[in-house]
Design a protein around this motif. Structure first.
Motif, PDB file in Angstrom:
ATOM      1  N   ARG A   8       0.841  -1.198   0.000  1.00  0.00           N
ATOM      2  CA  ARG A   8       0.000   0.000   0.000  1.00  0.00           C
ATOM      3  C   ARG A   8       0.870   1.239   0.000  1.00  0.00           C
ATOM      4  O   ARG A   8       1.827   1.347   0.753  1.00  0.00           O
ATOM      5  CB  ARG A   8      -0.907  -0.009   1.230  1.00  0.00           C
ATOM      6  CG  ARG A   8      -1.923   1.126   1.243  1.00  0.00           C
ATOM      7  CD  ARG A   8      -2.877   0.974   2.404  1.00  0.00           C
ATOM      8  NE  ARG A   8      -3.869   2.045   2.406  1.00  0.00           N
ATOM      9  CZ  ARG A   8      -4.841   2.149   3.300  1.00  0.00           C
ATOM     10  NH1 ARG A   8      -4.948   1.233   4.258  1.00  0.00           N
ATOM     11  NH2 ARG A   8      -5.702   3.152   3.241  1.00  0.00           N
ATOM     12  N   GLN A   9       0.516   2.181  -0.854  1.00  0.00           N
ATOM     13  CA  GLN A   9       1.257   3.434  -0.909  1.00  0.00           C
ATOM     14  C   GLN A   9       0.965   4.275   0.328  1.00  0.00           C
ATOM     15  O   GLN A   9      -0.070   4.158   0.958  1.00  0.00           O
ATOM     16  CB  GLN A   9       0.871   4.240  -2.148  1.00  0.00           C
ATOM     17  CG  GLN A   9       1.388   3.655  -3.441  1.00  0.00           C
ATOM     18  CD  GLN A   9       0.935   4.490  -4.618  1.00  0.00           C
ATOM     19  OE1 GLN A   9      -0.213   4.879  -4.685  1.00  0.00           O
ATOM     20  NE2 GLN A   9       1.833   4.765  -5.529  1.00  0.00           N
ATOM     21  N   SER A  10       1.930   5.118   0.667  1.00  0.00           N
ATOM     22  CA  SER A  10       1.744   6.016   1.796  1.00  0.00           C
ATOM     23  C   SER A  10       2.466   7.326   1.500  1.00  0.00           C
ATOM     24  O   SER A  10       3.278   7.414   0.568  1.00  0.00           O
ATOM     25  CB  SER A  10       2.296   5.396   3.078  1.00  0.00           C
ATOM     26  OG  SER A  10       3.704   5.230   2.995  1.00  0.00           O
ATOM     27  N   GLN A  11       2.156   8.322   2.295  1.00  0.00           N
ATOM     28  CA  GLN A  11       2.826   9.611   2.144  1.00  0.00           C
ATOM     29  C   GLN A  11       4.324   9.466   2.389  1.00  0.00           C
ATOM     30  O   GLN A  11       5.142  10.134   1.748  1.00  0.00           O
ATOM     31  CB  GLN A  11       2.225  10.622   3.137  1.00  0.00           C
ATOM     32  CG  GLN A  11       2.792  12.034   3.016  1.00  0.00           C
ATOM     33  CD  GLN A  11       2.477  12.670   1.681  1.00  0.00           C
ATOM     34  OE1 GLN A  11       1.458  12.370   1.062  1.00  0.00           O
ATOM     35  NE2 GLN A  11       3.364  13.542   1.212  1.00  0.00           N
ATOM     36  N   LYS A  12       4.701   8.572   3.295  1.00  0.00           N
ATOM     37  CA  LYS A  12       6.114   8.333   3.589  1.00  0.00           C
ATOM     38  C   LYS A  12       6.849   7.845   2.351  1.00  0.00           C
ATOM     39  O   LYS A  12       7.966   8.285   2.058  1.00  0.00           O
ATOM     40  CB  LYS A  12       6.235   7.305   4.717  1.00  0.00           C
ATOM     41  CG  LYS A  12       7.672   6.937   5.055  1.00  0.00           C
ATOM     42  CD  LYS A  12       7.709   5.844   6.118  1.00  0.00           C
ATOM     43  CE  LYS A  12       9.147   5.381   6.368  1.00  0.00           C
ATOM     44  NZ  LYS A  12       9.220   4.282   7.355  1.00  0.00           N
ATOM     45  N   THR A  13       6.239   6.935   1.594  1.00  0.00           N
ATOM     46  CA  THR A  13       6.873   6.417   0.380  1.00  0.00           C
ATOM     47  C   THR A  13       7.075   7.522  -0.649  1.00  0.00           C
ATOM     48  O   THR A  13       8.127   7.603  -1.290  1.00  0.00           O
ATOM     49  CB  THR A  13       6.021   5.288  -0.218  1.00  0.00           C
ATOM     50  OG1 THR A  13       5.805   4.286   0.774  1.00  0.00           O
ATOM     51  CG2 THR A  13       6.710   4.666  -1.418  1.00  0.00           C
ATOM     52  N   LEU A  14       6.071   8.367  -0.808  1.00  0.00           N
ATOM     53  CA  LEU A  14       6.191   9.478  -1.768  1.00  0.00           C
ATOM     54  C   LEU A  14       7.317  10.426  -1.357  1.00  0.00           C
ATOM     55  O   LEU A  14       8.073  10.914  -2.211  1.00  0.00           O
ATOM     56  CB  LEU A  14       4.860  10.229  -1.845  1.00  0.00           C
ATOM     57  CG  LEU A  14       3.652   9.421  -2.329  1.00  0.00           C
ATOM     58  CD1 LEU A  14       2.413  10.287  -2.339  1.00  0.00           C
ATOM     59  CD2 LEU A  14       3.914   8.851  -3.716  1.00  0.00           C
ATOM     60  N   GLU A  15       7.449  10.675  -0.057  1.00  0.00           N
ATOM     61  CA  GLU A  15       8.526  11.542   0.428  1.00  0.00           C
ATOM     62  C   GLU A  15       9.888  10.899   0.176  1.00  0.00           C
ATOM     63  O   GLU A  15      10.843  11.581  -0.193  1.00  0.00           O
ATOM     64  CB  GLU A  15       8.344  11.821   1.920  1.00  0.00           C
ATOM     65  CG  GLU A  15       7.148  12.703   2.240  1.00  0.00           C
ATOM     66  CD  GLU A  15       6.920  12.840   3.736  1.00  0.00           C
ATOM     67  OE1 GLU A  15       7.701  12.233   4.505  1.00  0.00           O
ATOM     68  OE2 GLU A  15       5.983  13.553   4.137  1.00  0.00           O
ATOM     69  N   GLU A  16       9.975   9.586   0.364  1.00  0.00           N
ATOM     70  CA  GLU A  16      11.234   8.885   0.131  1.00  0.00           C
ATOM     71  C   GLU A  16      11.623   8.919  -1.342  1.00  0.00           C
ATOM     72  O   GLU A  16      12.801   9.055  -1.679  1.00  0.00           O
ATOM     73  CB  GLU A  16      11.125   7.435   0.616  1.00  0.00           C
ATOM     74  CG  GLU A  16      11.139   7.304   2.134  1.00  0.00           C
ATOM     75  CD  GLU A  16      10.952   5.877   2.591  1.00  0.00           C
ATOM     76  OE1 GLU A  16      10.575   5.028   1.752  1.00  0.00           O
ATOM     77  OE2 GLU A  16      11.164   5.604   3.782  1.00  0.00           O
ATOM     78  N   ILE A  17      10.647   8.796  -2.228  1.00  0.00           N
ATOM     79  CA  ILE A  17      10.940   8.891  -3.661  1.00  0.00           C
ATOM     80  C   ILE A  17      11.497  10.265  -3.995  1.00  0.00           C
ATOM     81  O   ILE A  17      12.512  10.398  -4.693  1.00  0.00           O
ATOM     82  CB  ILE A  17       9.672   8.610  -4.482  1.00  0.00           C
ATOM     83  CG1 ILE A  17       9.277   7.134  -4.372  1.00  0.00           C
ATOM     84  CG2 ILE A  17       9.878   8.979  -5.953  1.00  0.00           C
ATOM     85  CD1 ILE A  17       7.974   6.794  -5.055  1.00  0.00           C
ATOM     86  N   SER A  18      10.849  11.302  -3.493  1.00  0.00           N
ATOM     87  CA  SER A  18      11.286  12.665  -3.767  1.00  0.00           C
ATOM     88  C   SER A  18      12.687  12.922  -3.216  1.00  0.00           C
ATOM     89  O   SER A  18      13.549  13.475  -3.910  1.00  0.00           O
ATOM     90  CB  SER A  18      10.290  13.655  -3.158  1.00  0.00           C
ATOM     91  OG  SER A  18      10.725  14.984  -3.330  1.00  0.00           O
ATOM     92  N   THR A  19      12.939  12.494  -1.969  1.00  0.00           N
ATOM     93  CA  THR A  19      14.247  12.715  -1.348  1.00  0.00           C
ATOM     94  C   THR A  19      15.336  11.935  -2.075  1.00  0.00           C
ATOM     95  O   THR A  19      16.438  12.453  -2.304  1.00  0.00           O
ATOM     96  CB  THR A  19      14.216  12.302   0.134  1.00  0.00           C
ATOM     97  OG1 THR A  19      13.200  13.042   0.812  1.00  0.00           O
ATOM     98  CG2 THR A  19      15.550  12.583   0.801  1.00  0.00           C
ATOM     99  N   THR A  20      15.044  10.697  -2.453  1.00  0.00           N
ATOM    100  CA  THR A  20      16.046   9.869  -3.129  1.00  0.00           C
ATOM    101  C   THR A  20      16.377  10.420  -4.508  1.00  0.00           C
ATOM    102  O   THR A  20      17.552  10.426  -4.916  1.00  0.00           O
ATOM    103  CB  THR A  20      15.538   8.415  -3.245  1.00  0.00           C
ATOM    104  OG1 THR A  20      15.230   7.920  -1.939  1.00  0.00           O
ATOM    105  CG2 THR A  20      16.594   7.529  -3.879  1.00  0.00           C
ATOM    106  N   ARG A  21      15.377  10.888  -5.233  1.00  0.00           N
ATOM    107  CA  ARG A  21      15.637  11.509  -6.541  1.00  0.00           C
ATOM    108  C   ARG A  21      16.543  12.719  -6.380  1.00  0.00           C
ATOM    109  O   ARG A  21      17.496  12.898  -7.140  1.00  0.00           O
ATOM    110  CB  ARG A  21      14.325  11.920  -7.203  1.00  0.00           C
ATOM    111  CG  ARG A  21      13.468  10.766  -7.665  1.00  0.00           C
ATOM    112  CD  ARG A  21      12.176  11.225  -8.285  1.00  0.00           C
ATOM    113  NE  ARG A  21      12.399  11.943  -9.534  1.00  0.00           N
ATOM    114  CZ  ARG A  21      11.428  12.474 -10.266  1.00  0.00           C
ATOM    115  NH1 ARG A  21      10.171  12.367  -9.874  1.00  0.00           N
ATOM    116  NH2 ARG A  21      11.693  13.102 -11.390  1.00  0.00           N
ATOM    117  N   ARG A  22      16.242  13.522  -5.387  1.00  0.00           N
ATOM    118  CA  ARG A  22      17.058  14.705  -5.133  1.00  0.00           C
ATOM    119  C   ARG A  22      18.487  14.324  -4.739  1.00  0.00           C
ATOM    120  O   ARG A  22      19.460  14.913  -5.213  1.00  0.00           O
ATOM    121  CB  ARG A  22      16.384  15.532  -4.042  1.00  0.00           C
ATOM    122  CG  ARG A  22      17.156  16.785  -3.645  1.00  0.00           C
ATOM    123  CD  ARG A  22      17.759  16.597  -2.280  1.00  0.00           C
ATOM    124  NE  ARG A  22      18.639  17.698  -1.957  1.00  0.00           N
ATOM    125  CZ  ARG A  22      19.754  17.562  -1.274  1.00  0.00           C
ATOM    126  NH1 ARG A  22      20.144  16.373  -0.871  1.00  0.00           N
ATOM    127  NH2 ARG A  22      20.496  18.611  -0.997  1.00  0.00           N
TER     128      ARG A  22
END
Length: 325
Positions: free
Chosen positions: A176-190
């Motif tokens: 299940r997706q969560s806000q935490k996963t979306l934040e991790e994607i953004s931080t890792t891309r950066r």
């Protein structure tokens, strides 16, 4: 004064950690360094480079480290970033500069104390004669090579952590997706973009050393620089692979989110289309107007319910046939 020195066979290894204006003034007056080189370090306006001066050589490099805040002497894209106190903020990749002032008599290393390999090598040289022989007996250029090689190799654990984070994100997206996963994607891309910008300017510098374009660092050391270049090239390739992987994960995640959003909008649209004619019907019969059919009689309520069902049921059947919900 934040200046430590260890000497062996006419070579001084000088470790300058977190230099202040006092240490900078001391170096300027003692070793006659170009004031611009020292000012650039203090004002954080450097780019990775190798400069040849009459009395010394200057090597400026930067290396990655993880931090939950932006360290005092860290740099990103050549611009100092302010510290932001954000609760629960993820680890961010930042860079820390290292300046090597090199001559036959000394190796002076300026750094912010955030890269442990420099202090580790200096500590080894302080402790035993064997370590001083290993690191310092072959001249200043060899000592610089050993430090740079250790700093480059220390990039692998950082890269491994980024790779592990990407694997974890991929597994989380299977559930299940969560806000935490979306934040991790953004931080890792950066973080990968920052890592990429750090490694990119180092590659041509090491290529110059491997090709023998800097006499004081070449000779018998030329194949050694090729080994460091090979390591940094492996890091570059892995960063590129991880960037492609996280971009693919991000695109897949965005597609999944778009699909879920479209599904939600479709369901809401179906509900709206079903309810709209019922609202119109209810609106007519809600008006206090004489002469409307089926307003009087013992079966008025049942007739109204039947009219509502007669409108709603065909719409539901139609949408079900179309598989819109």
């Amino acid at each position: 004064m934040n200046i430590q020195t260890v000497s062996f066979q006419g070579l001084s290894f000088i470790n300058v950690q977190k230099p202040t204006d006092f240490e900078i003034k001391y170096l300027k007056n003692t070793y006659y360094f170009n004031p611009l080189n020292l000012d650039d370090y203090m004002h954080r306006t450097q780019i990775p480079k190798i400069e040849n001066h009459k009395k010394y050589e200057l090597i400026v490099l930067r290396f990655p480290l993880f931090s939950e805040t932006v360290p005092e002497n860290s740099h990103q894209y050549g611009v100092h970033l302010p510290t932001l106190n954000v609760p629960g903020k993820k680890k961010r990749l930042v860079s820390s500069y290292v300046n090597f002032f090199v001559s036959k008599e000394y190796v002076i290393v300026l750094h912010a104390g955030e890269l442990p390999q420099i202090d580790h090598i200096f500590s080894l040289c302080q402790k035993t004669l064997h370590n001083r022989t290993e690191y310092m007996s072959q001249g200043s250029a060899f000592l610089v090579y050993k430090i740079i090689d250790a700093l480059v190799d220390d990039c692998f654990p950082t890269l491994n952590e980024l790779t592990s984070t990407i694997d974890l994100i991929d597994k989380e997206l299977e559930g299940r997706q969560s806000q935490k996963t979306l934040e991790e994607i953004s931080t890792t891309r950066r973080n990968l973009v920052v890592f990429h910008t750090m490694i990119k300017p180092i590659l041509p510098l090491l290529k110059e050393l491997e090709d023998g374009k800097h006499e004081d660092f070449n000779g018998r050391l030329q194949p050694f620089w090729g080994n460091v270049l090979d390591h940094i090239q492996k890091i570059w390739d892995r960063v590129e692979d991880n960037r492609e992987l996280i971009e693919g994960i991000s695109d897949s995640n965005e597609s999944l989110l778009m699909t879920q959003t479209n599904l939600t909008i479709r369901v809401l649209t179906v509900i709206t289309v079903i309810i709209l004619p019922l609202q119109v019907l209810g609106g007519f019969y809600g008006m206090n107007v004489e002469g409307l059919p089926f307003t009087k009689g013992p079966w008025t309520f049942e007739i109204h319910i039947g009219m509502i069902l007669a409108v709603a049921i065909p719409l539901i059947i139609f949408f079900k046939i179309k598989r819109w919900f």
